[in-house]
Design an enzyme around this catalytic site. Structure first.
Site, PDB file in Angstrom:
ATOM      1  CG  ASP A   1      -1.610   1.304   1.517  1.00  0.00           C
ATOM      2  OD1 ASP A   1      -2.607   1.661   0.474  1.00  0.00           O
ATOM      3  OD2 ASP A   1      -1.385   2.272   2.239  1.00  0.00           O
TER       4      ASP A   1
ATOM      5  CE1 TYR B   1       0.804   7.617   3.329  1.00  0.00           C
ATOM      6  CE2 TYR B   1       1.187   5.779   2.196  1.00  0.00           C
ATOM      7  CZ  TYR B   1       0.612   6.340   2.952  1.00  0.00           C
ATOM      8  OH  TYR B   1      -0.456   5.911   3.597  1.00  0.00           O
TER       9      TYR B   1
ATOM     10  CE  LYS C   1      -3.627   4.875   1.753  1.00  0.00           C
ATOM     11  NZ  LYS C   1      -2.304   4.340   1.486  1.00  0.00           N
TER      12      LYS C   1
END
Length: 345
Positions: free
Chosen positions: A54, A59, A85
């Site tokens: 994930d 990030y 995401k």
């Protein structure tokens, strides 16, 4: 626990490994992660049998996706599950300016970009396209709407929620799933309440719920997890150490733990000593006992930390330990425990 076990997301039929690797640290969460260390971590995870990874554009402002994609690009694509995401677009800094040190969002020496919230239809479609480019992969398996919620956005929540509902954000997710661009859609949040709201708007396959179904917090049991179980929506448990206090770092919800939380952890630690159980092992195994939970994703920085997590996931824990936690009011009486699952198997 068998680390290669898989659980199915009933709505999509996607088979999800029971343990996954969270890749925020690949983006330099709180301190830099050396590129070679990042490569070793993903390789060690693969060698250990982990097949769920994930990540998110947020990030390291693209760094995690780039590093993860590079580490996985030569692996057979049908052998692993990948989630990322949407909700933030990653935009270039003016003049290509770089941040030195740790920025206000906790990213160490991030790439020269910054995040801009965009939950609209166009924003979500653009985010997916950008992620595929950074990953260097042709397919994303699970797409989560990242960090939508009242606590996260405060007064701006209504604006962002409107973009998801009236602005076509949820419809974009449905189109991507219908067209086969992704296999499953969901939310990636710290707030179960907004995930419950989302279930009134769109058929979610799963929700990545961080820190809200743990040894310290079972508030999501009712009505949220009850509804997930009834509708076939599954949970990916994240943040099972509640920012680290259940693994020994004193942090809770990304800040210093308040006294009442410290006291509760001390009580859990006492019980662990009595039954020769490591607290992180109990924290990691507990969420997976709930039938609505399909997988548990943990974030680590090194191959050594990964090995510790995998050992905790498989450590034997006596049934009497879970019984003691409930008897002492340290665990919700209705919460399923690993001992119950073993007894029913």
């Amino acid at each position: 626990m068998n680390l290669i076990d898989r659980r199915t997301l009933p709505r999509s039929g996607l088979s999800l490994p029971v343990i996954g690797l969270g890749c925020a640290q690949l983006g330099g969460l709180y301190r830099p992660t050396d590129p070679a260390e990042a490569d070793r971590l993903v390789a060690a995870a693969w060698d250990a049998g982990i097949r769920y990874f994930d990540t998110a554009p947020y990030y390291g402002y693209g760094r995690s996706e780039r590093r993860l994609g590079a580490a996985l690009c030569d692996r057979p694509r049908d052998r692993f599950v990948l989630s990322t995401k949407v909700g933030r677009l990653i935009r270039p800094n003016a003049g290509g300016a770089r941040t030195s040190g740790v920025d206000a969002n906790g990213w160490a020496d991030p790439l020269p970009f910054h995040p801009v919230y965009d939950y609209s239809r166009d924003g979500i479609l653009r985010s997916v396209e950008d992620s595929l480019q950074r990953l260097g992969l042709a397919r994303i398996d699970i797409l989560y709407v990242h960090d939508i919620g009242r606590v996260t956005h405060g007064d701006a929540h209504a604006h962002h929620w409107d973009a998801l509902t009236r602005g076509g954000g949820f419809r974009a997710l449905e189109e991507l799933r219908r067209d086969g661009a992704v296999s499953a859609i969901g939310l990636g949040v710290n707030e179960w309440e907004v995930a419950l709201d989302a279930m009134d708007e769109v058929d979610l396959d799963c929700t990545m719920l961080a820190g809200r179904y743990t040894l310290l917090d079972q508030t999501s049991l009712s009505p949220f997890l009850e509804r997930c179980l009834a509708t076939g929506t599954r949970i990916v448990a994240a943040g099972v150490f509640n920012s680290g206090i259940l693994a020994g770092n004193g942090k809770f919800n990304y800040a210093d733990a308040p006294p009442e939380t410290v006291a509760r952890v001390e009580a859990l630690t006492t019980a662990c000593r009595e039954f020769a159980v490591e607290l992180p092992a109990a924290a990691l195994q507990f969420p997976l006992a709930h039938p609505a939970v399909a997988s548990c994703v943990t974030g680590v920085r090194s191959a050594g930390q990964l090995a510790a997590n995998l050992a905790w996931a498989q450590a034997p824990i006596p049934a009497a330990f879970w019984q003691a936690l409930k008897a002492r009011g340290l665990l919700n009486e209705t919460a399923p425990t690993p001992a119950q699952v073993t007894a029913e198997a």
